[in-house]
Design a protein around this motif. Structure first.
Motif, short mmCIF file in Angstrom:
data_model
loop_
_atom_site.label_atom_id
_atom_site.label_comp_id
_atom_site.label_asym_id
_atom_site.label_seq_id
_atom_site.Cartn_x
_atom_site.Cartn_y
_atom_site.Cartn_z
N GLN A 1 0.92 -1.26 -0.12
CA GLN A 1 0.11 0.08 0.17
C GLN A 1 1.03 1.32 -0.17
O GLN A 1 2.03 1.37 0.51
CB GLN A 1 -0.92 -0.05 1.16
N GLN A 2 0.45 2.20 -0.69
CA GLN A 2 1.04 3.43 -0.66
C GLN A 2 0.76 4.40 0.28
O GLN A 2 -0.41 4.39 0.86
CB GLN A 2 0.75 4.34 -1.89
N ALA B 1 -1.26 13.00 -1.06
CA ALA B 1 -0.80 11.47 -0.40
C ALA B 1 -1.91 11.18 0.54
O ALA B 1 -2.02 9.99 0.22
CB ALA B 1 0.56 11.99 0.42
N PRO B 2 -2.40 11.76 1.18
CA PRO B 2 -3.37 10.93 2.18
C PRO B 2 -4.72 10.64 1.54
O PRO B 2 -5.35 9.29 1.81
CB PRO B 2 -4.00 12.19 3.02
N ARG C 1 -7.16 5.48 -0.39
CA ARG C 1 -7.84 4.67 -1.56
C ARG C 1 -6.96 3.19 -1.50
O ARG C 1 -7.60 2.40 -2.12
CB ARG C 1 -7.73 5.56 -2.94
N SER C 2 -5.68 3.32 -1.37
CA SER C 2 -5.01 2.18 -1.49
C SER C 2 -5.37 1.20 -0.13
O SER C 2 -5.32 0.10 -0.26
CB SER C 2 -3.38 2.55 -1.27
N PHE C 3 -5.84 1.89 0.99
CA PHE C 3 -6.28 1.04 2.01
C PHE C 3 -7.65 0.38 1.29
O PHE C 3 -7.72 -0.81 1.78
CB PHE C 3 -6.60 1.76 3.23
N LEU C 4 -8.30 1.08 0.86
CA LEU C 4 -9.73 0.43 0.44
C LEU C 4 -9.32 -0.73 -0.56
O LEU C 4 -9.89 -1.82 -0.44
CB LEU C 4 -10.60 1.26 -0.29
N SER D 1 -12.18 1.79 -4.05
CA SER D 1 -10.86 2.50 -4.13
C SER D 1 -11.56 3.58 -5.44
O SER D 1 -10.90 4.59 -5.53
CB SER D 1 -9.72 2.03 -4.24
N GLU D 2 -12.04 2.77 -6.35
CA GLU D 2 -12.30 3.50 -7.70
C GLU D 2 -13.41 4.52 -7.75
O GLU D 2 -13.28 5.41 -8.62
CB GLU D 2 -12.32 2.71 -8.99
#
Length: 966
Positions: free
Chosen positions: A420-421, A456-457, A462-465, A485-486
Motif C-alpha cells: 500500500q502507498q 498523499a493522504p 484509496r490504497s487502504f480500500l 477505491s475507484e
C-alpha cells in the motif's frame, strides 16, 4: 589592428579622397585585382568594387583584413611579379589607418543597430534556471545557434527565428510547465516533471529528506563546540557565546545549550551521562583541535552504540481477521515507536555489559551496573535522562515493512504498509530539540505541501480500500461492496462515516480489543479530518496561484506588467476554465506556457523608448537586461530590477556597484562559459569525441568534463577576485579535480583545500607544466586530430583565438599531414618543414607553426611527454615569427610578453566588447577600444577595468533603430 591617434586631428575628407585616387586605386589595380577581382577572387576577397572612399568605409571589416595582410607583409605574395615598394606599402597602410580613424572619430560612441533578438539557446536555459529555480535546460535538443562574425551566438545577426524553432519553443515551454507544482502560497518548479503522482511523490519526498540531511544531528560537533566554549570561559574570552559558537559551527543553538547543560550537570559518578562527562573532562586544556575532536568522536561512538540498546520495543497490534499490514494497525505501531525515540526501556541498561569506551577508564567504570538498590535507582534515572537528551533517532527517513520488523530498504518516508502507498512523519526529536522556529515552520510547510501537491493522504486511503478488498479478506463481505477505491466519492464524509461504522462493527464483532478499536476510530477520524482540511486549503490557495502567475510573468518579462497584461493573463485563465473546461491546475500550467511563449519573454533588449535613428538612452529595465545578459547570460535578479524600478540604475555609482556585485556572484560563470568558451573555442568540448579511447583509455567522460571545467574555473576565479587579465597568459596556477590532477601528475591536497564539488587551486603549477590558459589540456586536446598532435592547429589557435590575428583559410588542395603519429616515418616537425616548402603554404604557416611546435611536449590529450607516439624524442624549441627563439611553454610566454602582449590585450578588448554589445564591431568603436586599453593599463590590467569601460560607454547605455521596443 587599431592605431592610436592620441589628440591628433584626423585627415580631412578631401585629403582622403585625393589619396584614394592617387595612391589607393592605382595600388589595387597594379598589385591586387589580378587575383582579387569579381571572377573567382582569391580567399573570396574581391577588391575590384571600391570606386569611392565611402565604399571602403562601408566595408571596413574587409579592409581590416587588407590592412592586416599588408602589415604582415604577405600580400601581395612573394611569387607575385609586381611587388610594391616598401614606401608605397606604408603609404597604403597609413591611408587605411587614417580612413578608419576618420570614420571612427566621426561616429564615435554610436551604439550601432542592435535589433531585438531572441535569447540564445544558452541564455534561454540560464533564464529558465533563474526563473524557476531548477536547471531544466529545455533547449538541449534545439538546433545549434550560429555565431556572428565575432564568434559569438548572442547577436541578432545570427539568431533568426523560424516556424520550426517556434514549435520547439512551444515544446520547451510545455516541458518547463510540466515541472510546475502548486503550493498553498503559489507554485514551485521541481527538478523533474511532476505530472504523474509517482513523480510528485519523488519531488516532495526528496525535499523533506534533503531538509533532514541538512540538519546538524551528529553528536561529536556538539561535544566539541561545548569544549571550545569551556576553553573560552577558562581563558576569559567574554565575547564568545554558545549561540555564536553554534552559528559558526553550523549547529543548533538550542541543542548545543542542552548538551552543554548535561555535560556540566552535577551527577553521581554512575550512568551514561557521567561516562560522557568523564570522557569530555579528560580532554586536556592544551589539547589540539584534532585531539579534542578525536575524543568527541569517541563520545559520539559511545552514544550511538548504546542508545539503540535502551529503547522500548513495540510489538505489532493485532486484531482478528485484520491483516497485520493494515493501515490502522501499522499507523498505531508507528506512533508508538515515534513516541519512544526519547524514552528508556526500564531495566534495559543492566543488560548491557560492553560499551565503546576505553577499557579500565573512569567512564567504563561508571557504566558498570551497581550493586546497591539506591545506586541502581540512580543508574536507572540517569539512563532515562540520557535517553531523553540523546534520542535513538532524530528522525526516520526510511522504513521497511513495519509489521514484519524489516530493516530500512530505501523506502523514503514510507509508512511501512504492506502493498500500500502511504507515508508517515516521524521527526519529533528533531522538531522539538534541534530546530528553531524558522526551521519548524519550514518543515511543517514541506509536509503540508507534500499532502497538497501529491494528494498523499487521499491516495493512501484509496490504497487502504483496495488492500482490504483485494489483499486482505476483511472487506470482502457484501456489506462493504459500496466502498471501492475507484469510486470518486470514496473520501466524502458520508461514505467515510458509513465505512468507519461498518469496519469498526465487524472488528469488534470478531474480537478486536480496546487498543485496536481506538486505532481504527483514530484512523478514520484523522484521514477524514485531513481530507477536509486539504480540500479547504486547495480552494483557498487558488487566488494565491493567480497572484503567483502574475508575479511569474513579471519576472519572466523582466519588467512590471501593464494593467492590460495582467487583465489578459487573468482572462486567459478564465477562458481555459470556462470555455476549455480545464481544471485549475491545468489552466495554471497552460498560462505558464503562454507566458513562456510571449516574445516579451524570449526576446531580448527591448526598451519602451520610441524607435529612432538617433541614439537614445536605454530605459533602466532595458539596461538591467543588457547588463545581466552580458555578465550572467541570464535574467536580472531582484536587486537589479529594484534599481530599475527606482530609476537609478543608470547613475554611474549605482551602475558601478551593481557590476561589482554581479561579478562576485557565482552566476558570473555564465560569462566564463559563454564568452570564454566561444572566445577560446572550447564551448562544445563536453561533446568532443575525436579522441581514440582505445589508444588513450584515461580519456573518459569524467576527464573530458574536467578538461572543460578547468578554464571555466580559471576564468570565474579571475573575474570574481578581479585579478589581472595577464594571468590568462602568465598565471602560475590552475584548478584541478581528482581526474585532472591524475592526468597532470599532481598530488591531491588535504580535504580542507578541496571544495564541495571536488575542485582545488594548484599553485606553482609550472612544475607540472601548467599555469594559465595556454597549457590547459582542453585546448591541447581540442586542437589535436586524435592519433597525433597538431602543431598547426595548436599554433593557429594561439595566434587566432588568443592573439587575434586574421589568417585566411587554407587552400582546398592543401597536402594532408600524417594521420597517425606512430606510423609516420617523419616527426611532425619534419613533416611541417617539408610542408612549408610549398610556396602557397609557407606565408601562413610561418606565422603560427612555431607557436604550435612549442607544445610538442604535450601529447594528443594534453599529457606531458618526452617522446612522440612513434618513439622519437620530442623537440619543443622554435623560431618565432619575429626571429626570436624559444623553447616550450616558457619560451612561448616570454615571446608573447616581449612581442605580442599588446595583441593579446587588443584582441581581448575587442572580443569582450563585441560580446557585450551583441554585434560585430564597427569603426565608431575604435575610440572606445583605445579607452578600454588605456583604462586597463592604468588599473594594473584588472578584469573590472574592461567591464567598467564597457558598461559606462555610450554604446552600452544607448540604442538606436529597431532595438527600441518589445
Amino acid at each position: 589592428m587599431w592605431c592610436r591617434t592620441g589628440n591628433a586631428q584626423t585627415p580631412a575628407r578631401e585629403q582622403l579622397q585625393q589619396s584614394f585616387a592617387s595612391t589607393v586605386q592605382p595600388f589595387l589595380k597594379t598589385h591586387c585585382v589580378a587575383c582579387h577581382s569579381q571572377e573567382d577572387p582569391e580567399a573570396e576577397l574581391d577588391l575590384s568594387s571600391f570606386p569611392t572612399v565611402d565604399s571602403v568605409a562601408n566595408d571596413h571589416q574587409r579592409w581590416e583584413l587588407v590592412l592586416d595582410r599588408l602589415t604582415a607583409g604577405d600580400m601581395p605574395p612573394e611569387d607575385f611579379e609586381k611587388q610594391p615598394s616598401e614606401s608605397l606599402r606604408q603609404e597604403m597602410i597609413a591611408w587605411i589607418k587614417s580612413l578608419r580613424a576618420h570614420e571612427g572619430e566621426k561616429n564615435a560612441g554610436d551604439p550601432g543597430l542592435v535589433p531585438v533578438r531572441r535569447l540564445s539557446n544558452a541564455e534561454y536555459n540560464y533564464t529558465i534556471r533563474d526563473l524557476t529555480g531548477v536547471d531544466i535546460r529545455p533547449t538541449k535538443d534545439f538546433p545549434v545557434d550560429p555565431a556572428n562574425e565575432a564568434g559569438f551566438d548572442n547577436s541578432a545577426a545570427s539568431l533568426s527565428t523560424s516556424p520550426a524553432l517556434v514549435k520547439k519553443y512551444l515544446d520547451a515551454a510545455r516541458q518547463v510547465a510540466d515541472h510546475l507544482a502548486l503550493t498553498p502560497s503559489g507554485f514551485v518548479f521541481a527538478p523533474h516533471p511532476v505530472i504523474a503522482h509517482t513523480d510528485r511523490d519523488k519531488f516532495c519526498v526528496n525535499r523533506i529528506v534533503d531538509f533532514y540531511k541538512r540538519q546538524p544531528t551528529s553528536y561529536a560537533p556538539y561535544f566539541l563546540a561545548a569544549w571550545q566554549y569551556q576553553q573560552a570561559q577558562q581563558s576569559g574570552t567574554a565575547d564568545v557565546s554558545l549561540e555564536q559558537l553554534a552559528t559558526d559551527a553550523h549547529l543548533s543553538g538550542k541543542y548545543l545549550t542542552t548538551v552543554w547543560a548535561e555535560l556540566n550537570r552535577e551527577t553521581a559518578a554512575i550512568g551514561p551521562i557521567a561516562a560522557l562527562q568523564m570522557l569530555w573532562n579528560s580532554i586536556p586544556e592544551d589539547a589540539s583541535l584534532a585531539d579534542a575532536q578525536a575524543t568527541c568522536e569517541q563520545m559520539e561512538a559511545f552514544v550511538t552504540d548504546l542508545r539503540p540498546k535502551l529503547k522500548p520495543a513495540v510489538k505489532n497490534l493485532k486484531a482478528p481477521q485484520i491483516s497485520n499490514g493494515s493501515q490502522p494497525l501499522v499507523i498505531w505501531k508507528n506512533q508508538q515507536m515515534a513516541a519512544n525515540h526519547t524514552k528508556y526501556a526500564r531495566d534495559s541498561a543492566r543488560q548491557v555489559t560492553e560499551w565503546k569506551l576505553p577499557a579500565d577508564s573512569l567512564a567504563a567504570k561508571a557504566m558498570v551496573f551497581p550493586e546497591s538498590l539506591a545506586e541502581r535507582e540512580t543508574y536507572e534515572a540517569e539512563s532515562e535522562r540520557f535517553c531523553s537528551v540523546f534520542p535513538d533517532a532524530f528522525y526516520i527517513s526510511e522504513r521497511g515493512r513495519v509489521f514484519q520488523n524489516e530493516a530500512s530498504r530505501g523506502r523514503l518516508l514510507s509508512a511501512g504498509f504492506h502493498n500500500q502507498q502511504g507515508y508517515f512523519r516521524d521527526d519529533d526529536p528533531l522538531y522539538q530539540m534541534v530546530l528553531d522556529e524558522a526551521g519548524q515552520t519550514e518543515l511543517d510547510r514541506l509536509w503540508h505541501e507534500f499532502d497538497l501537491i501529491a494528494d498523499a493522504p487521499q491516495r493512501q486511503y484509496r490504497s487502504f480500500l483496495w488492500y482490504e478488498r483485494a489483499e486482505s479478506s476483511f472487506m470482502r463481505d457484501e456489506v462493504f461492496d459500496p466502498h471501492r477505491s475507484e469510486d470518486k466519492d470514496s473520501i466524502s464524509n458520508a461514505k467515510m462515516d458509513a465505512l468507519a461504522a461498518l469496519y469498526l462493527e465487524k472488528a469488534l464483532r470478531v474480537g478486536a480489543n480496546k487498543v485496536a478499536e481506538k486505532a481504527i476510530v483514530d484512523y478514520f477520524h484523522s484521514m477524514q479530518t485531513s481530507f477536509r482540511a486539504l480540500e479547504a486549503a486547495a480552494e483557498a490557495s487558488q487566488p494565491h496561484h493567480l497572484r503567483a502567475l502574475q508575479s511569474f510573468a513579471e519576472k519572466a518579462f523582466r519588467r512590471p506588467l501593464t494593467a492590460i497584461e495582467k487583465e489578459n493573463l487573468t482572462s486567459f485563465y478564465s477562458y481555459l476554465r470556462e470555455q476549455e473546461q480545464l481544471g485549475h491546475e491545468d489552466a495554471i500550467r497552460d498560462c505558464v506556457v503562454s507566458v513562456l511563449m510571449s516574445p516579451k519573454f524570449f526576446f531580448h533588449l527591448g526598451s519602451p523608448a520610441k524607435v529612432s535613428e538617433k541614439p537614445v538612452p536605454l530605459d533602466d529595465y532595458a539596461l538591467a537586461n543588457r547588463l545581466s545578459y552580458f555578465l550572467w547570460s541570464s535574467m536580472p535578479d531582484a536587486e537589479l530590477l529594484a534599481h530599475a524600478q527606482a530609476g537609478d540604475l543608470s547613475q554611474p555609482d549605482v551602475l558601478s556597484a551593481q557590476v561589482q556585485r554581479m561579478v562576485s556572484d557565482p552566476k558570473i560563470r555564465g560569462l566564463a562559459v559563454e564568452f570564454g568558451g566561444n572566445w577560446l573555442d572550447f564551448r562544445s568540448f563536453e561533446q568532443h569525441n575525436a579522441v581514440d579511447r582505445t589508444r588513450f583509455p584515461s580519456f573518459d567522460n569524467d576527464l573530458r568534463q574536467a578538461m572543460f571545467e578547468e578554464p571555466v574555473r580559471f576564468f570565474t576565479d579571475l573575474a570574481m577576485r578581479d585579478g589581472s587579465v595577464l594571468d590568462f597568459l602568465y598565471g602560475d596556477y590552475t584548478f584541478a579535480n581528482k581526474p585532472l590532477a591524475q592526468h597532470y601528475g599532481m598530488p591531491l591536497p588535504n580535504d580542507s583545500e578541496i571544495d564541495s564539488h571536488g575542485w582545488f587551486q594548484v599553485n606553482d603549477a609550472s612544475q607540472y607544466g601548467r599555469g594559465g590558459l595556454l597549457p590547459m589540456s582542453v585546448f591541447l586536446t581540442k586542437n589535436a586530430p586524435g592519433l597525433r598532435t597538431s602543431p598547426v592547429k595548436r599554433g593557429y589557435w594561439v595566434v587566432k583565438r588568443v592573439l587575434g590575428e586574421h589568417i585566411p583559410a587554407p587552400p582546398a588542395d592543401v597536402p594532408e599531414l600524417p594521420a597517425d603519429e606512430s606510423k609516420s616515418e617523419l616527426s611532425l616537425r619534419e613533416a611541417l618543414a617539408k610542408h612549408r616548402e610549398i610556396a602557397s603554404c609557407a606565408s601562413c604557416h610561418k606565422r603560427f607553426d612555431s607557436l604550435g611546435l612549442v607544445f610538442e611536449g604535450y601529447g594528443p590529450v594534453g599529457e606531458r611527454r618526452t617522446e612522440d607516439l612513434g618513439g622519437r624524442p620530442v623537440e619543443t624549441n622554435a623560431d618565432f615569427p619575429d626571429g626570436q627563439q624559444g623553447d616550450g611553454l616558457a619560451g612561448l610566454t616570454q615571446y608573447i610578453r616581449e612581442s605580442r602582449q599588446e595583441d593579446f590585450l587588443d584582441n581581448l578588448d575587442r572580443k569582450l566588447l563585441a560580446y557585450a554589445l551583441g554585434r560585430t564591431l564597427q569603426l565608431s568603436d575604435e575610440k572606445l577600444l583605445r579607452e578600454m586599453h588605456d583604462h586597463l593599463v592604468e588599473n594594473n590590467y584588472r578584469f573590472s577595468a574592461m567591464l567598467e569601460s564597457i558598461v559606462t560607454s555610450p554604446q552600452f547605455l544607448n540604442q538606436r533603430g529597431a532595438a527600441a521596443s518589445n
